[in-house]
Design a protein around this motif. Structure first.
Motif, PDB file in Angstrom:
ATOM      1  N   VAL A  10      -7.017   7.850   5.213  1.00 56.26           N
ATOM      2  CA  VAL A  10      -5.613   8.029   4.844  1.00 56.26           C
ATOM      3  C   VAL A  10      -5.525   9.100   3.756  1.00 56.26           C
ATOM      4  O   VAL A  10      -6.502   9.353   3.054  1.00 56.26           O
ATOM      5  CB  VAL A  10      -4.969   6.718   4.317  1.00 56.26           C
ATOM      6  CG1 VAL A  10      -4.855   5.669   5.403  1.00 56.26           C
ATOM      7  CG2 VAL A  10      -5.735   6.162   3.119  1.00 56.26           C
ATOM      8  N   VAL A  12      -3.673  10.090   0.254  1.00 52.21           N
ATOM      9  CA  VAL A  12      -2.965   9.428  -0.850  1.00 52.21           C
ATOM     10  C   VAL A  12      -2.832  10.428  -1.992  1.00 52.21           C
ATOM     11  O   VAL A  12      -3.681  11.313  -2.157  1.00 52.21           O
ATOM     12  CB  VAL A  12      -3.750   8.175  -1.337  1.00 52.21           C
ATOM     13  CG1 VAL A  12      -2.982   7.434  -2.419  1.00 52.21           C
ATOM     14  CG2 VAL A  12      -4.034   7.238  -0.185  1.00 52.21           C
ATOM     15  N   GLY A  47      -1.393   1.397   1.076  1.00 49.15           N
ATOM     16  CA  GLY A  47      -1.859   1.743   2.416  1.00 49.15           C
ATOM     17  C   GLY A  47      -3.354   1.832   2.614  1.00 49.15           C
ATOM     18  O   GLY A  47      -3.815   2.256   3.675  1.00 49.15           O
ATOM     19  N   ASP A 290       4.581 -10.013   2.168  1.00 49.48           N
ATOM     20  CA  ASP A 290       4.062  -9.096   3.189  1.00 49.48           C
ATOM     21  C   ASP A 290       3.474  -9.854   4.377  1.00 49.48           C
ATOM     22  O   ASP A 290       3.521  -9.370   5.519  1.00 49.48           O
ATOM     23  CB  ASP A 290       2.983  -8.184   2.590  1.00 49.48           C
ATOM     24  CG  ASP A 290       3.568  -7.130   1.664  1.00 49.48           C
ATOM     25  OD1 ASP A 290       4.803  -6.979   1.653  1.00 49.48           O
ATOM     26  OD2 ASP A 290       2.794  -6.474   0.940  1.00 49.48           O
ATOM     27  N   SER A 300      -0.607  -1.871  16.470  1.00 43.99           N
ATOM     28  CA  SER A 300      -1.516  -0.921  15.817  1.00 43.99           C
ATOM     29  C   SER A 300      -2.362  -0.242  16.878  1.00 43.99           C
ATOM     30  O   SER A 300      -2.709  -0.843  17.892  1.00 43.99           O
ATOM     31  CB  SER A 300      -2.420  -1.665  14.824  1.00 43.99           C
ATOM     32  OG  SER A 300      -3.439  -0.813  14.374  1.00 43.99           O
TER      33      SER A 300
END
Length: 307
Positions: A10, A12, A47, A290, A300
């Protein structure tokens, strides 16, 4: 400034990671906690996959604990014999924890396990700290009634076999309870990416009867080796340790710890504890929400085996 994390896969903001490291470093300096039990959920929120967050945070704890234990060794407030006994249980527990982690990862359930563990432990620890802090504040407002004598009765712990003498702690107890405490903390280190100090320290004081002055240093001594072993196992079996992420968090944490130490020196112990309890409960509440709220994206593209 966006930075790509190769293992987490990812992108960031680097300043966000430095800021998170600094924030948890401030908390570490203020409250004397490792901060892993708050940092790992915060990484979930921005994330970072839970498997990567757990393994990388364990790596960061090695560095911060090593720095702390050096100071305690200089003060001679580390019971090395007790630390080695705790370490035996810790290494076994870490190995079992990584085996469980790998098995659940193969089933695609590891993210759920990590989040559920955090909700349960943060909820229980936060609630107990909050109640204890409120009681401490009430006691501080009452007029002093003279010293209260407390007897240290360890009950069943003193009746167990395989006793040995821990001279630095001034104890003569069985090695079984320290090994069991180490075992539990080792499993938690592998599954949750924490040093386990928030469970180990109370257990060492109230269950084993160790004097407070040697508890923190001894706990840090054991945590160094358990988290290093956990990081090694995660890196070689899961390939989930992100070095770029660990370095950014560590730089922020070192700077934040210096600021936190200065802030903590100006606040009362009761105020610090209730503030930390409030933060723990807030993080726990966000994690629970969450898990309960339906996500915006129900599917996903990741395969269960991570391929």
């Amino acid at each position: 400034m966006q930075i790509y994390l190769p293992i987490a896969e990812v992108s960031v903001n680097a300043f966000l990671l430095l800021g998170l490291g600094g924030f948890v470093g401030i908390l570490s300096g203020m409250f004397g906690v490792g901060g892993g039990f708050l940092m790992t959920p915060l990484l979930f929120f921005i994330g970072i996959p839970p498997a990567v967050a757990v393994a990388t945070e364990a790596n960061q704890i090695v560095a911060s604990s090593f720095s702390g234990v050096l100071a305690h060794l200089r003060r001679k407030s580390v019971d090395l014999k007790m630390g080695c006994v705790l370490l035996v249980g810790g290494l076994v527990g870490a190995g079992l924890g990584v085996l469980l982690f790998n098995y659940l990862k193969s089933l695609g359930q590891v993210d759920l396990l990590v989040r559920l563990c955090y909700v349960v432990f943060l909820g229980v620890v936060g609630a107990l700290m909050f109640v204890e802090s409120l009681n401490a504040i009430r006691r501080s407002k009452r007029p002093a009634t003279g010293p209260v004598r407390r007897t240290r009765d360890r009950g069943w712990v003193s009746k167990l076999p395989f006793k040995t003498r821990f001279r630095v702690s001034g104890l003569y107890i069985s090695v079984i309870p320290p090994i069991m405490v180490g075992l539990v903390v080792g499993v938690l280190a592998a599954i949750m990416g924490v040093g386990g100090g928030f469970i180990m320290v109370p257990a060492m004081i109230y269950l084993l009867g160790m004097p407070t002055k040697v508890v923190v240093g001894t706990s840090l001594f054991q945590i160094i080796f358990v988290t290093a072993f956990t990081t090694l196992l995660h890196a070689t079996t899961n390939f989930t340790v992100d070095v770029v992420l660990a370095v950014l968090l560590l730089v922020g944490g070192v700077i934040g710890a210096q600021i936190g130490t200065q802030i903590g020196a100006r606040m009362k112990a009761e105020q610090l504890r209730i503030l930390l309890a409030g933060m723990v409960l807030l993080v726990c509440g966000k994690l629970a929400l969450d898990l309960l709220i339906q996500p915006a994206e129900l599917y996903s593209i990741a395969a269960p085996g991570g391929h």
